[in-house]
Design a protein around this motif. Structure first.
Motif: not given
Lengths: 303, 578
Positions: A40-44, A55, A58, A62
């Motif tokens: 859930p906390i990762a982008p596609d 990514r 990100y 994060l």
């Protein structure tokens, strides 16, 4: 605890030790936990090199931001628990000087500098167009690169042949409330091949998108294939992607453009190069046929 | 008890007749006293917070299930536009304007503001602006969520007159902010009490200075932008019209410059108030006043300059983009310093867990998480991924909820006893803080997950099968919890305003000068303005009184030479001047 130290120094030391231990522990926890709960906390998942760079940025930011927040909130709650009001206690009036302020500011400044370096490296890497791979289509021509994309392979001066690994140049034109995609290639029967909302591209091929608009501001965004890019009236902005896998990737315009705006969705269908060529052929025939039918109707109406 | 005083009794003007009091609401509306104007600001801002909370609930009701058709798109966007304008323009900024207008003249030991009529005009511009804005709802309101942007605001794309109402209403309100800022800047520079050097000025006063200068700088820019937009929309201008050689990006610059300033105002206002509350309830002075004051100023400067991080996806030159990234990331230093100072102040203190501190801590939690999210989107590639998805919007909502709403509530709880002389109910306040924090955190998590799936902001519907249905359902329920918490606390404040338990002039043991005045303060604020000798003048006064009491020896009986009606006794049971 050294007896020579004044109580205030001891306190400061405890504070500092608590802060640093907490920071370390939480940083490690965050780093370990990140891939484990990635869903859930990762982008596609990324399917293009520039999306990979995003990514990386990100995850780094994060972890840094989460570590800072957790360290601070941890210290806040430790303070709130430990130093509850006690009857008759009157707290010492400890204040800090320039030294500790400069040290905290310096530490935060280092974090900011580190994030800046990560930001610049990933930005530069994401901007750099990667040439088409061996499995991709190589028949397209690159024209010119504007702001937004760099290192686009240019053809030899005076040559008509496309450059090695040149990208496929496609226009993505936003309008209220759909996207129109204009494919390259000259034809005798119709002006150009186009499609709406679904963009079909060959796999492993660098695709250079000219993002434009015919009316208001729009924004191109397909999470798996790179970041958001504005479509600004009167300007062409560019972005690129090179899809690594056959599939259908959803996206949407993320700039409010009027009441029908949620309908501005995008699908990028990535296919094998042969299938792409078939698609373009099919599409051209369909469009020619449709055009013929319209002309037919017009003639009938005239008579 | 007669209290000794250092001032000479001043000659009083005596008139034959005391002017008769007019009708109460006319008196309240036409009173030039900074406290009366500030009360109007606070009341109006509170009303618009209630409006924003209701509209927030309504818009989330539409987004509770996929493909919902409950609210038509046009109506949805009118509600969304009303919600965002209410929350930002008509609540958050005016709330801090009101708090500053009331408290800061008292904090600096002034008898009033420098330009009371301009101050009054600023309120009425704001009030008339808000009315103008909502007058649009009588026929057709603006359908542009945050602000109408060019060219979407042009007549061919926004056919209703709502955009005109938006521009006129926002324009009047922002003009009000400008007038307010001018008055506050002049007041701060000319009306400080003897000895109140800037290095001794309370942190909330520093915040007031930073906020006034920010509004003074960003308001005219937005007014200019709105004027140009109006000319473009109605009078065939081409400022932002790309087809005629104008630049649509120019309006984005002007608008984001203003909204970045508003963001800074909310952050600085909340930080200023919390920096007063934390030391008071930790019974310790702020860890480093200089660092906090400097940080607030730095946030004002950097926060406004970093406005272009909203344009990371626009076609701007790379040098400009990187410079923006430098400024946006540099904000980490002052923000982090303020947060560090709060913890260092609480550390080793004697913490009284009263409602203002509870609300402040709740606000700090949301602020920290929201600001951590905004730190991420300060890095350009991350912004390419998250900007304009619900993930980045959730960060902003958390900053507004933590700073504007909870920070504002904390400040109101702290200072309302000064304004009314009455305490505010603490149980309800703590319950409301709990509801808002719980709701906001759940909302944040769900909206972040939805944003990572790619859900754009400002949609009136989301589609089945895009993987965000569960997130939106939970987020909507969390939004209702937030709205209930906000309304609960607003009700608590409104009830306590007239019915709270009476408290003294200095209920919290604060160290700044506003606690020296009576509660509520008389029109002239102070009978005697004390000489300020340190950053904690009220503490000095208290200590001087204590020293005097210790040194007190029973007097030899004296004949009562002076009757008790001398000018010095007008303070009644008020605090004594040492």
């Amino acid at each position: 605890m050294a007896p020579a130290l004044s109580p205030s120094k001891t306190r400061t030391r405890v504070l500092r030790r608590a802060l640093s231990t907490g920071a370390l522990a939480l940083g490690i926890c965050a780093a370990l936990a990140a891939p484990a709960v990635a869903n859930p906390i990762a982008p596609d998942p990324a399917h293009s090199p520039n999306a990979e760079d995003i990514r990386v940025a990100y995850w780094v930011t994060l972890i840094v931001a989460a570590a800072l927040a957790v360290v601070f909130l941890g210290a806040l709650f430790v303070a709130l628990r430990r130093f509850r009001e006690r009857r008759g206690a009157s707290p010492r009036r400890v204040t800090g000087g320039t030294g500790i302020t400069l040290r905290v500011a310096g530490a935060l400044g280092l974090v900011a500098v580190a994030l800046f370096v990560v930001g610049v490296l990933t930005t530069e890497s994401a901007r750099k167009l990667e040439p088409s791979g061996p499995d991709g289509l190589t028949a397209a021509t690159a024209r010119h690169a504007q702001v937004g994309v760099k290192d686009v392979p240019q053809p030899e001066p005076g040559s008509d042949e496309p450059a090695e690994g040149a990208p496929l140049v496609i226009n993505a034109v936003g309008q209220q409330w759909m996207w129109r995609f204009e494919y390259p290639g000259e034809r005798e029967d119709i002006a150009e091949v186009f499609s709406y909302n679904e963009l079909v591209v060959p796999v492993d091929t660098a695709v250079l998108l000219n993002v434009r608009t015919v009316d208001v501001l729009h924004r191109w965004f397909v999470p798996a294939l790179g970041g958001q890019v504005d479509a600004v009236p009167g300007t062409t902005t560019q972005t690129w992607f090179k899809a690594d896998e056959v599939g259908r990737y959803p996206g949407a315009s993320t700039m409010y453009s009027g009441t029908g705006f949620p309908a501005m969705r995008i699908w990028v269908r990535v296919v094998e190069p042969e299938e792409y060529e078939q698609y373009i052929e099919q599409r051209a025939n369909d469009l020619t046929e449709a055009q013929g039918a319209v002309e037919e109707q017009n003639r009938e109406a005239e008579e | 008890m007669t209290t000794p005083t250092i001032t000479e009794p001043r000659p009083e003007l005596v008139t034959r007749e005391v002017p008769r009091k007019g009708i109460a609401w006319i008196e309240a509306a036409s009173n030039g006293d900074h406290k009366a104007v500030a009360k109007l600001y606070l009341g109006t801002a509170g009303t618009f917070l209630a409006v924003a909370a209701l509209l927030f609930g309504l818009t989330r009701l539409q987004l509770i299930v996929p493909d919902n058709t409950m609210i038509q798109p046009e109506i949805f966007y009118r509600l969304l536009s009303g919600m965002q304008a209410s929350a930002i323009l008509f609540f958050a900024v005016p709330l801090f304007c009101g708090l500053i207008s009331y408290i800061v003249p008292l904090q600096i030991g002034a008898r009033g503001v420098a330009l009371p009529r301009l101050h009054q005009v600023s309120y009425w511009l704001y009030a008339v602006g808000a009315l103008t804005f909502f007058a649009g709802y009588l026929y057709a309101a603006s359908e542009n969520p945050l602000a109408p942007f060019a060219p979407l605001a042009y007549e061919e794309y926004s056919v209703t007159n709502g955009v005109d109402a938006w521009m006129a209403g926002a324009g009047l309100t922002v003009l009000g902010f400008l007038c307010w800022a001018i008055n506050m800047i002049v007041t701060l520079h000319t009306r400080r009490a003897p000895g109140m050097a800037w290095r001794r000025a309370p942190i909330f006063t520093w915040a007031a200075a930073a906020i006034s200068y920010v509004l003074f700088v960003v308001s005219p820019v937005f007014l200019a932008g709105l004027t140009m937009l109006m000319v473009d929309r109605r009078f065939d201008g081409h400022f932002f019209d790309a087809l005629e050689g104008g630049s649509p990006l120019l309006f984005e610059h002007l608008a984001w410059f203003f909204f970045a300033g508003v963001h800074a105002v909310i952050l600085i206002g909340a930080m200023g108030a919390i920096s007063e509350i934390v030391p008071t309830f930790a019974r310790k002075p702020l860890f480093s006043r200089g660092a906090v004051a400097g940080s607030l100023v730095a946030i004002a400067v950097l926060g406004v300059l970093a406005y272009m991080q909203n344009l990371y996806t626009a076609p701007l030159a790379w040098g400009v983009q990187y410079a923006t990234m430098v400024v946006a990331l540099a904000l980490l230093v002052p923000v982090g310093l303020v947060l560090f100072n709060w913890v260092a102040t609480l550390w080793d203190g004697s913490i009284a867990a009263r409602a203002p501190l509870a609300l402040a801590v709740a606000g700090i939690v949301l602020l920290v998480i929201g600001l951590a999210g905004e730190l991420m989107t300060a890095v350009m590639p991350v912004a390419w991924q998250l900007e304009n998805t619900t993930a980045a919007q959730a960060d902003t909502i958390l900053v507004v909820l933590g700073g504007g709403v909870l920070g504002g509530f904390a400040a109101l709880h702290y200072w309302l006893p000064k304004i009314t002389g009455r305490a505010v109910g603490e149980g309800l306040a703590k319950a409301a803080a709990g509801l808002i924090v719980a709701g906001a955190l759940v909302f944040f998590v769900c909206m972040t997950f939805a944003g990572l799936e790619g859900q754009p902001v400002d949609v009136y519907r989301f589609y089945e099968g895009t993987g965000v249905s569960a997130y939106n359902l939970i987020a909507s329920i969390a939004a209702f919890v937030i709205a209930i918490g906000v309304l609960l606390e607003l009700g608590n404040l409104a009830y306590s305003y007239g019915n709270g338990r009476r408290v003294g002039h200095d209920p919290w043991g604060g160290s700044t000068l506003e606690w020296f005045a009576l509660s509520p303060p008389p029109p002239h604020n102070f009978d005697a303005v004390p000489d300020v000798r340190s950053a904690e003048p009220m503490r000095d006064i208290r200590e001087a009184v204590r020293a005097r009491e210790r040194a007190y020896a029973p007097p030899k009986p004296l004949p009562r030479s002076e009757p008790a009606a001398s000018g010095a006794d007008r303070a009644g049971d008020g605090p004594s001047v040492a």
